[in-house]
Scaffold this active site. Structure first.
Site, PDB file in Angstrom:
ATOM      1  N   GLU A 185       0.754  -1.211   0.058  1.00 24.25           N
ATOM      2  CA  GLU A 185      -0.022   0.261  -0.087  1.00 24.25           C
ATOM      3  C   GLU A 185       0.727   1.542  -0.204  1.00 24.25           C
ATOM      4  O   GLU A 185       0.609   1.774   1.192  1.00 24.25           O
ATOM      5  CB  GLU A 185      -1.289   0.395   1.092  1.00 24.25           C
ATOM      6  CG  GLU A 185      -2.315  -1.171   0.991  1.00 24.25           C
ATOM      7  CD  GLU A 185      -2.491  -0.962   2.041  1.00 24.25           C
ATOM      8  OE1 GLU A 185      -3.984  -1.442   2.057  1.00 24.25           O
ATOM      9  OE2 GLU A 185      -2.417  -0.676   3.720  1.00 24.25           O
ATOM     10  N   GLU A 265      -6.250  -8.238  -0.379  1.00 28.32           N
ATOM     11  CA  GLU A 265      -6.908  -7.606   0.876  1.00 28.32           C
ATOM     12  C   GLU A 265      -8.757  -7.511   0.410  1.00 28.32           C
ATOM     13  O   GLU A 265      -8.967  -6.415   1.137  1.00 28.32           O
ATOM     14  CB  GLU A 265      -6.516  -6.414   1.550  1.00 28.32           C
ATOM     15  CG  GLU A 265      -4.968  -6.876   1.945  1.00 28.32           C
ATOM     16  CD  GLU A 265      -4.749  -5.864   3.264  1.00 28.32           C
ATOM     17  OE1 GLU A 265      -4.947  -5.476   3.256  1.00 28.32           O
ATOM     18  OE2 GLU A 265      -3.186  -5.771   2.719  1.00 28.32           O
TER      19      GLU A 265
END
Length: 663
Positions: A185, A265
């Site tokens: 991320e 995710e």
């Protein structure tokens, strides 16, 4: 082949002319940009995966948790590797016991699971500093997660240790690791340093080879995908239930017009912060989102199985979202597999959805692990023989409920044990990092420089208490200073009176801001705006002392204080012939840490919540010999200190479903 003689058959096998299965050289896991899918050994392939954090699961439970994931219909598990868990000091590595990542990966292969590896170097995972080692901050001006030469040198050194352990386990080399994530991320980080990502890409390719599939993960926000992606790294996204699946994958398509759809995710639950309500996500909502994605042919990794902090107590991280938000000890996450590894309604709902798209493994789901409510344990100031059972009947065994005798010592009375090297003298306070103290606690000691007959304000500059400071004057507890909270107290005293502040690291920021999260007193304390000086600073090694048997191997010094303020409570109890998982509640206690048999079970914060119990794996308990309990209470123990062992966890001071117990 059945009619061949054994020598001929052996010759064919040896020369590779006869293959009963694909040889390592024939194995491949690749992107297919024409059919928008993965290809495994040349055939179209779609994975349904779940995350598991080996560093948060006791090693004796690895097989149980992985088998339950396999029986849920998952073909793959996603695995984080926390750098700071393995390189505890520069050049000092630990891959033993619970940290034996190679043994964990080999177990996944044994059970027939594929692996998506997430080795960072930054991983987030609500883990201390996102997996980056605190010792990086020994260089105060280092710029983390960028092309800063000092940071890259440390990263390269680590990757040269870790990735050679990974390469033989890649799918192309006969292993089960099908893909490897680079960073994590990164688009959410302020730096947006493409040079850093290019450096990582080069390092991963040099150490793992040209064939391994490398990828990134970011949210669906355009700005984050712009900064977090790089040519040569396949871009995937993450989002949870409730998102518009078509729009979310549309964000991936803007950066990857072709190739497989991937949600790296899918959030089946959410984390808890101290002081906020326990997070939960409905099973129906999670199942609906999963089915919507599978109908699109997407590949999915679910946050299925985050577990507890056990011996890894120092590792809970924190988010920064307009303020500092430390994460609870438990990482239960309202996950489909609970903190104790129990299948939940959510797990079976997910399993039902998966069964619509692929066959499930044959056989039953392994059952929940057995739990035992050992009952009430009374802390007494002197040893006492067990009396009759006074707990509710459901907590008593035939051999009486556990009893515990107490020994008690104020923390300031045992500094010689907790800081055997002695204090460091400094004109002004030093940070944890300047002291080379990664976790835990530091005591800052000075004296009042003048008489203070009337209440004077003891205060700290903004953002300089990191993260909680317990203030004692003449060894009497005065109150607590807190990051983003109360930063002043009023005190009175005489010149020469001792002033001690016990500073607690609640976890370095793992997400939401610059991860250079220094700990301790970052600025000087003042008294009525006049700076204090001449400090003695004690870096405490509490975990080391307890793991080595203290205070059970030596009587504490006699206490000079009462039950208020930082103090240790110790004792022993025996189990009734079994060592099953359990949960311990500390009713009436304020905030502190609990160890059983030297294992740090983590931080409790009864007054703030939502977590009200700590999970105790049966693997840390003894049968047939006493179990040592040590409690460090930071603010104040109850008048009658009690522990209560339950067979289910508690949140928000409310017992879990179908649990009956008297508090």
């Amino acid at each position: 082949p059945a009619r061949m003689g054994l020598p001929a058959l052996a010759l064919l096998l040896a020369t590779g002319l006869l293959h009963t299965q694909a040889s390592p050289s024939a194995r491949s896991f690749q992107l297919d940009y024409e059919r928008n899918c993965f290809r495994k050994d040349g055939a179209p392939f779609r994975y349904i995966s779940g995350s598991i954090h080996y560093a948060r699961v006791p090693r004796p439970a690895w097989r149980d948790r992985l088998l339950k994931m396999y029986m849920s219909g998952l073909s793959t598990v996603q695995v984080y590797v926390p750098w700071n868990y393995h390189e505890t000091l520069p050049g000092v590595y630990d891959f033993t016991g619970n940290r034996d990542v190679e043994a964990f990966l080999d177990l996944t292969a044994e059970l027939g699971l594929l692996v998506i590896l997430r080795p960072g170097p930054y991983i987030c995972a609500e883990w201390e500093m996102g997996g980056l080692p605190a010792w990086l901050l020994w260089k105060p001006d280092i710029i983390l997660r960028t092309s800063d030469p000092a940071y890259l040198a440390a990263v390269d050194s680590w990757l040269h240790i870790l990735l050679p352990k990974i390469k033989p386990r890649l799918y192309q080399h006969g292993g089960n690791i099908i893909s490897v994530q680079v960073e994590n991320e990164y688009g959410s980080y302020y730096a947006c340093d493409y040079g850093y990502l290019r450096h990582l890409l080069g390092s991963f390719r040099a150490l793992l080879g040209s064939e391994v599939l490398l990828f990134t993960t970011d949210s669906t926000r355009a700005e984050e995908l712009r900064c977090g992606t790089l040519q040569g790294l396949y871009a995937t996204v993450d989002f949870g239930p409730g998102s518009n699946v078509t729009e979310a994958f549309g964000a991936q398509r803007r950066v990857e017009p072709k190739g497989p759809l991937v949600n790296s995710e899918y959030y089946t639950g959410w984390l808890d912060y101290w002081g906020e309500a326990h997070a939960s996500t409905s099973a129906a909502w999670v199942a609906r989102g999963l089915e919507d994605m599978l109908q699109l042919g997407a590949n999915i990794n679910m946050q299925v199985s985050p577990f507890l902090q056990l011996t890894s107590f120092p590792w809970p991280g924190a988010d920064y979202k307009d303020q500092y938000k430390p994460v609870t000890t438990s990482y239960d996450y309202d996950a489909p597999l609970s903190e104790a590894g129990d299948p939940t309604e959510k797990l079976f709902a997910i399993r039902t959805v998966i069964s619509k798209f692929q066959p499930l493994p044959v056989g039953p789901m392994p059952p929940a692990t057995p739990k035992y409510a050992y009952g009430w344990v009374t802390l007494r100031k002197v040893s006492a023989s067990p009396g009759g059972c006074t707990a509710p009947a459901r907590h008593c065994s035939a051999a009486q409920h556990p009893s515990l005798s107490l020994q008690y010592a104020d923390l300031l009375d045992v500094l010689d044990v907790l800081c055997p090297s002695g204090p460091i003298q400094s004109q002004f306070p030093l940070t944890f990092e300047a002291l080379k103290q990664a976790h835990g606690f530091v005591v800052y000691h000075t004296q009042l420089p003048w008489d203070v007959p009337d209440p004077a304000m003891l205060g700290a500059p903004p953002h300089s208490i990191c993260d909680r400071g317990y203030v004692m004057l003449q060894k009497e507890y005065q109150g607590t200073l807190e990051r983003d909270g109360q930063t002043t107290l009023h005190v009175t005293g005489r010149a020469g009176d001792s002033l001690d502040i016990l500073l607690e690291n609640m976890g370095r920021i793992s997400f939401g801001a610059n991860t250079s999260d220094f700990k301790g007193l970052l600025g000087n304390l003042s008294l009525n705006s006049r700076p204090l000086s001449n400090w003695l600073i004690y870096p405490l090694a509490i975990d080391t002392a307890v793991q080595q048997g203290w205070p059970h191997t030596a009587l504490p010094k006699s206490s000079t204080g009462g039950r208020v303020g930082p103090a240790f409570y110790t004792g022993t109890f025996e189990t009734p012939g079994i060592a099953w998982d359990t949960f311990v509640k500390l009713p009436g206690w304020s905030k502190g840490l609990l160890w059983i048999n030297g294992f740090n079970l983590g931080r409790y914060w009864t007054h703030r919540g939502p977590q009200q119990t700590l999970f105790v794996p049966g693997s840390v308990l003894h049968v047939g010999s006493p179990n040592d309990i040590t409690v460090l209470e930071l603010e104040g123990a109850p008048p009658t200190p009690l522990l209560l062992f339950l067979d289910r966890p508690l949140y928000n001071r409310t017992l879990g479903c179908s649990t009956m117990a008297t508090e």
